[in-house]
Design a protein around this motif. Sequence first.
Motif, PDB file in Angstrom:
ATOM      1  N   CYS A 142      -0.886 -16.720   0.860  1.00 39.02           N
ATOM      2  CA  CYS A 142      -1.760 -16.718  -0.313  1.00 39.02           C
ATOM      3  C   CYS A 142      -3.005 -17.580  -0.093  1.00 39.02           C
ATOM      4  O   CYS A 142      -4.097 -17.255  -0.593  1.00 39.02           O
ATOM      5  N   GLN A 160      -4.535 -14.221   9.400  1.00 40.54           N
ATOM      6  CA  GLN A 160      -3.363 -13.624   8.748  1.00 40.54           C
ATOM      7  C   GLN A 160      -2.494 -12.909   9.776  1.00 40.54           C
ATOM      8  O   GLN A 160      -1.265 -13.024   9.750  1.00 40.54           O
ATOM      9  N   GLU A 179      -5.199 -15.341   1.923  1.00 37.25           N
ATOM     10  CA  GLU A 179      -5.586 -14.150   1.171  1.00 37.25           C
ATOM     11  C   GLU A 179      -6.599 -14.483   0.079  1.00 37.25           C
ATOM     12  O   GLU A 179      -7.558 -13.738  -0.134  1.00 37.25           O
ATOM     13  N   GLN A 197      -0.529 -11.339  -2.110  1.00 33.67           N
ATOM     14  CA  GLN A 197      -1.682 -10.518  -2.491  1.00 33.67           C
ATOM     15  C   GLN A 197      -1.797 -10.383  -4.007  1.00 33.67           C
ATOM     16  O   GLN A 197      -2.895 -10.400  -4.563  1.00 33.67           O
ATOM     17  N   LYS A 211      -4.990 -12.040  -5.924  1.00 30.98           N
ATOM     18  CA  LYS A 211      -5.840 -11.163  -6.733  1.00 30.98           C
ATOM     19  C   LYS A 211      -6.011 -11.718  -8.136  1.00 30.98           C
ATOM     20  O   LYS A 211      -7.115 -11.703  -8.705  1.00 30.98           O
TER      21      LYS A 211
END
Length: 437
Positions: A100, A119, A103, A144, A148
């Motif tokens: 995370c 990653q 990401e 993800q 987001k």
Amino acid sequence: MRRTLLFLLIFSQSVFAKPAGEELRKHLQPAVFSVTMVMIHDVVNPPAASRFYTYCLLGAHEIVARNNKQIIAPTNFTKSINPVAIGTKDYDYRIAALYCILETGRIIIPSGYMLEEDQKKLIIALLREGHSQATIDKSIAVAQEVAKKVAADASTDGYLKLSTRLRYRPKKGDAYWYPTPPGYIEGVEPHWKTIRPVLIDSCGQFVPKRPVEFSKDSSSAFYKLAKEVYEVGKNLTEQQRFIASYWDCNPFAINTSGHMNIGFKKISPGGHWMNITGIASSKAKLDLDKGIMVHSLVAATLMDAFISCWDEKYRSNRVRPETVINRLFDPQWQPLLQTPPFPEYTSGHSVVSTAVAETLTFLLGDNFTFRDDTEVIFELPVRDFKSFRQASEEAAVSRLYGGIHFRDAIENGQEQGRAIGTFILEKLKKAGVKPAI
């Protein structure tokens, strides 16, 4: 006999195998450093860098807190992110938290796509360590999902509106900041005070003492401040030069060679303190969960300290020593460090370093010794510090040695940073956050 051997094998694995948190903690500092390297590539300014660190760590912190009741969730003490409904089951939350970080950075940092390679490297390392592809895939899905949502929350903090605001124009008058050589770069982030804080209540909650009033009178307090910077700059010891260079932390320094300007990318003040956080967390042998918590709280402290400091910078809008000294004492004088492109008061490094030192001291203890290798990549040696506060005090006075700040901006900046740090710690304690060791 075979049963005995099988029993001994199982027993030895259960006794000597490292817990998951210890096995995976080695990936935390590299993940944060990968984010740092992308920001160095993008020449991200200091306030913006602190924001990117914060959101990259808050999501990871939230994932850990959902699965470890000893870790207080960020949603308990900040409105910067909201709870996320995680639908995936049977995932490894520690893998999800690590992924995370990368990401979130991939999504919110301009050149975040560069983190895709990191990653991939993380996934390869996890497979080599024995984690199944199925578990990794489920964990990535969670990362993800959270990243987001964090990015969506971050988009509401005012950052995306900065480019729509009026362009900054320097005030007229000798007392006010004006772009300095060699780049004559316009003021960085003049509207940063509009960014939503993470832990403090507002940008103006910790307004520092008023700066010494500008004056050209040779008997005035301001004239004496300027004279001090001038005299110190002309008589620097080798140790003072080294300290100034060590804490320079200028994301983009411009060197001139004839008619050519050469830019050098460096780490930001926040990046330096995030790396110190990683070094200290490793020395303390924190498991991954606590390590992520410590990084997250340091990043949030950095972000709020920058918001508070930048609120004052563009309120007082004070002129830099270089401009004053060139006008009053010596038109050829240059500071050891390149003057940053924003107003002088208060000293950013003084504010953020002092605030972060308070947070780290609470989390890891006073008199926590550490070896700082942050500047090795910039060809500076490893340094030993006796405590976080000692390091922060050196960072603050480095601005006087570097010729870029007056003494009152440093000392009042430290006072401002200490007040911010104290408030943040009281808020965290009230939420139930405890020291990491």
